[in-house]
Design a protein around this motif. Structure first.
Motif, mmCIF file in Angstrom:
data_model
loop_
_atom_site.group_PDB
_atom_site.id
_atom_site.type_symbol
_atom_site.label_atom_id
_atom_site.label_comp_id
_atom_site.label_asym_id
_atom_site.label_seq_id
_atom_site.Cartn_x
_atom_site.Cartn_y
_atom_site.Cartn_z
ATOM 1 N N ALA A 73 0.860 -1.188 0.000
ATOM 2 C CA ALA A 73 0.000 0.000 0.000
ATOM 3 C C ALA A 73 0.896 1.237 0.000
ATOM 4 C CB ALA A 73 -0.911 -0.016 1.224
ATOM 5 N N GLU A 94 -0.205 -1.203 -4.366
ATOM 6 C CA GLU A 94 -1.582 -0.703 -4.288
ATOM 7 C C GLU A 94 -1.504 0.812 -4.215
ATOM 8 O OE1 GLU A 94 -5.230 0.676 -1.995
ATOM 9 O OE2 GLU A 94 -3.132 0.845 -1.415
ATOM 10 N N ARG A 162 -15.240 -3.272 -4.724
ATOM 11 C CA ARG A 162 -14.953 -3.313 -3.291
ATOM 12 C C ARG A 162 -16.253 -3.405 -2.512
ATOM 13 N NH1 ARG A 162 -11.026 0.612 0.352
ATOM 14 N NH2 ARG A 162 -11.619 -0.261 2.383
ATOM 15 N N GLY A 255 -4.072 -4.257 6.349
ATOM 16 C CA GLY A 255 -4.666 -3.978 7.652
ATOM 17 C C GLY A 255 -4.087 -4.740 8.825
ATOM 18 N N PHE A 294 -0.766 -5.050 1.998
ATOM 19 C CA PHE A 294 -0.255 -4.643 3.313
ATOM 20 C C PHE A 294 0.619 -3.392 3.220
ATOM 21 C CE2 PHE A 294 -1.057 -9.200 3.851
ATOM 22 C CZ PHE A 294 -1.930 -9.133 4.923
ATOM 23 N N GLY A 295 0.563 -2.574 4.241
ATOM 24 C CA GLY A 295 1.377 -1.362 4.290
ATOM 25 C C GLY A 295 2.135 -1.291 5.612
HETATM 26 C C1 PLP Z 1 -7.628 -0.049 0.400
HETATM 27 C C2 PLP Z 1 -6.480 -0.155 1.340
HETATM 28 N N1 PLP Z 1 -5.656 -1.181 1.222
HETATM 29 C C3 PLP Z 1 -4.569 -1.319 2.023
HETATM 30 C C4 PLP Z 1 -4.304 -0.400 3.015
HETATM 31 C C5 PLP Z 1 -3.095 -0.597 3.873
HETATM 32 O O1 PLP Z 1 -3.419 -0.834 5.198
HETATM 33 P P1 PLP Z 1 -2.284 -1.187 6.243
HETATM 34 O O2 PLP Z 1 -1.203 -0.185 6.094
HETATM 35 O O3 PLP Z 1 -2.958 -1.124 7.553
HETATM 36 O O4 PLP Z 1 -1.817 -2.576 5.915
HETATM 37 C C6 PLP Z 1 -5.168 0.679 3.204
HETATM 38 C C7 PLP Z 1 -4.901 1.658 4.262
HETATM 39 O O5 PLP Z 1 -5.552 2.630 4.446
HETATM 40 C C8 PLP Z 1 -6.280 0.812 2.337
HETATM 41 O O6 PLP Z 1 -7.123 1.837 2.458
#
Ligand code: PLP
Length: 456
Positions: A73, A94, A162, A255, A294-295
């Motif tokens: 992300a 992403e 989505r 997430g 994942f981010g």
């Molecule tokens: C659509 C989507 N995907 C992925 C993420 C990444 O989430 P995280 O950093 O908690 O893994 C986000 C974070 O806002 C998101 O909005």
């Protein structure tokens, strides 16, 4: 995982969570090499081998399921060299804005490994993504209707929808995407929504993906797994209703929460896969190609902020350290200190860890508003002028996402590697410190006279 609060906003003291020693040599080297000093009093640091290891752990956890596209992300660390490192480590990307799409392309991600999300895509953005062959997850039925009009049948973009599985929120309201009233996705449990989604797929044979992102920080694994399970069940239901396996892939979002309390990585990606397997046993069977996003869990623990202490003072019986780490680089922590507590380390002017008796201190930043404090009453060795504080676990959504308040410069960011028997630390510039010329340019310098005309 629920957040543990380690700072007491209201005025008490807070025991110092253990500061990790693993980056001590890096802090010393950063000070020694002048990356942190009088003229550059704050900077972000990224552990590049750590990032590769985290990506490896993600791939290992999914190893039993072939062909998973793991995307990063981009919002979590929107820096081109970091994105290129991730591309080189086998990640896709992403993106959620035209800017992020540009960064992903500049970083070298092939369009086929980029996924575009975002709840407010313009026609122009959609058109570009479709022309490039970037996957697009429509956020609503209205957006699907736009795609109907814009889509060229020859596009190679994978197209998805989505949904919001409406499984509820976590401990941080603003981070919870799957509440009943969340702005994201098609609210799956609302009256008539399920039928409308089935019909949307029936009318569009090219719509082949379902997407859900249940997060982020503060959401327990079980909640994320329940959301993914609902999405999987919906895909099965749609394919059964259509009599054909039209949905071929599931984008299960990111997430995974991060543990900000100590060094342990928990939950792990293996925990995540186990929780999803329990909630949706068919998910990893190969029936669907999977995409992840994942981010935070990939970057947070692989980065830290270093900042100089400019002054200390006492006010109303409290000790305050005025540092250069404030809301411009730790925005979420400053604005929501109880939701986003950070571990803080104290170092001397030469970058060696401080010891000595602990003293409760407010760690304040440079911004001109009273709440610009990253930790209240934190017990640390007594800080003094020219010392350095380190804010741990800030590799995602901190220095990479600065706030331009007070026209403070975007801090420099350096990648580092520790190698060889002597543990030599090598730095690479990811982004230089922002210059005053750049701040002036971003603040309308080219249009300085724009408002000088008057109605006489
Ligand atoms: C659509 C989507 N995907 C992925 C993420 C990444 O989430 P995280 O950093 O908690 O893994 C986000 C974070 O806002 C998101 O909005």
């Amino acid at each position: 995982m629920t957040q543990t609060t380690s700072a007491h906003h209201a005025g008490g003291t807070a025991a110092a969570p253990a500061a990790p020693a693993r980056y001590d040599a890096v802090v010393r080297a950063a000070v020694g090499q002048g990356l942190l000093g009088e003229s550059d009093p704050v900077a972000g640091f990224i552990d590049t081998e750590g990032v590769r290891a985290s990506v490896g752990a993600l791939h290992d956890a999914f190893a039993a399921t072939p062909g998973v596209l793991h995307t990063f992300a981009a919002k979590a660390c929107s820096l081109i060299p970091v994105l290129r490192l991730l591309a080189d480590s086998g990640m896709g990307c992403e993106v959620a804005s035209p800017g992020e799409l540009r960064l992903a392309l500049e970083a070298g991600f092939p369009a086929s490994r980029i996924v575009l999300d975002s709840p407010a895509k313009t026609r122009e953005e959609i058109r570009l993504a479709l022309a490039l062959g970037v996957a697009v997850n429509a956020d609503s039925l209205a957006e699907l209707r736009r795609i109907d009009a814009l889509r060229n049948p020859s596009t190679s973009s994978v197209l998805g929808l989505r949904v919001n599985p409406q499984v509820g929120g976590g401990s941080i309201g603003p981070m919870s995407t799957a509440t009943d009233t969340s702005k994201f996705g098609v609210a799956l449990c609302d009256p008539g929504a399920r039928e409308a989604i089935v019909e949307a797929f029936r009318a569009r044979p090219w719509l082949t993906r379902l997407h859900a992102h249940v997060g982020s920080q503060g959401c327990p694994l079980e909640l994320i797994a329940a959301g993914v399970a609902r999405t999987y069940e919906l895909a099965e239901e749609i394919n059964a209703a259509l009599g054909v396996r039209q949905i071929t892939s599931l984008d299960i979002g990111g997430g995974l929460p991060v543990n900000f309390v100590d060094e342990t990585v928990r939950p792990t990606y293996a925990d995540y896969v186990a929780a999803l397997t329990a909630a949706a046993p068919g998910l990893f069977s190969g029936r669907y190609a999977l995409v992840t996003e994942f981010g935070r869990s990939l970057l947070a623990k692989n980065g830290f902020i270093g900042a100089r202490v400019e002054y200390t003072k006492d006010a109303g019986g409290r000790r305050i350290a005025l540092t250069h780490a404030g809301a411009q680089t730790a925005t979420r922590t400053v604005l929501m200190p109880d939701a986003w507590p950070l571990r803080i380390g104290a170092f001397g002017p030469d970058g060696t860890p401080k010891d000595g008796p602990l003293l409760a201190q407010d760690i304040a930043g440079p911004c001109c508003f009273a709440g610009d404090v990253v930790a209240y009453g934190r017990e640390l060795p007594e800080l003094a002028e020219d010392d350095v504080v380190v804010l741990y676990d800030t590799g995602a959504y901190y220095f990479s996402t600065p706030w331009a308040y007070n026209s403070l410069p975007r801090p420099a960011v350096y990648g580092f590697r520790v190698a060889g028997p002597a543990g030599a630390v090598t730095f690479a510039t990811v982004r230089g410190p922002q210059s005053l010329d750049s701040i002036a340019a971003e603040s309308g310098l080219a249009h300085a006279d724009a408002l000088m005309e008057r109605n006489d």
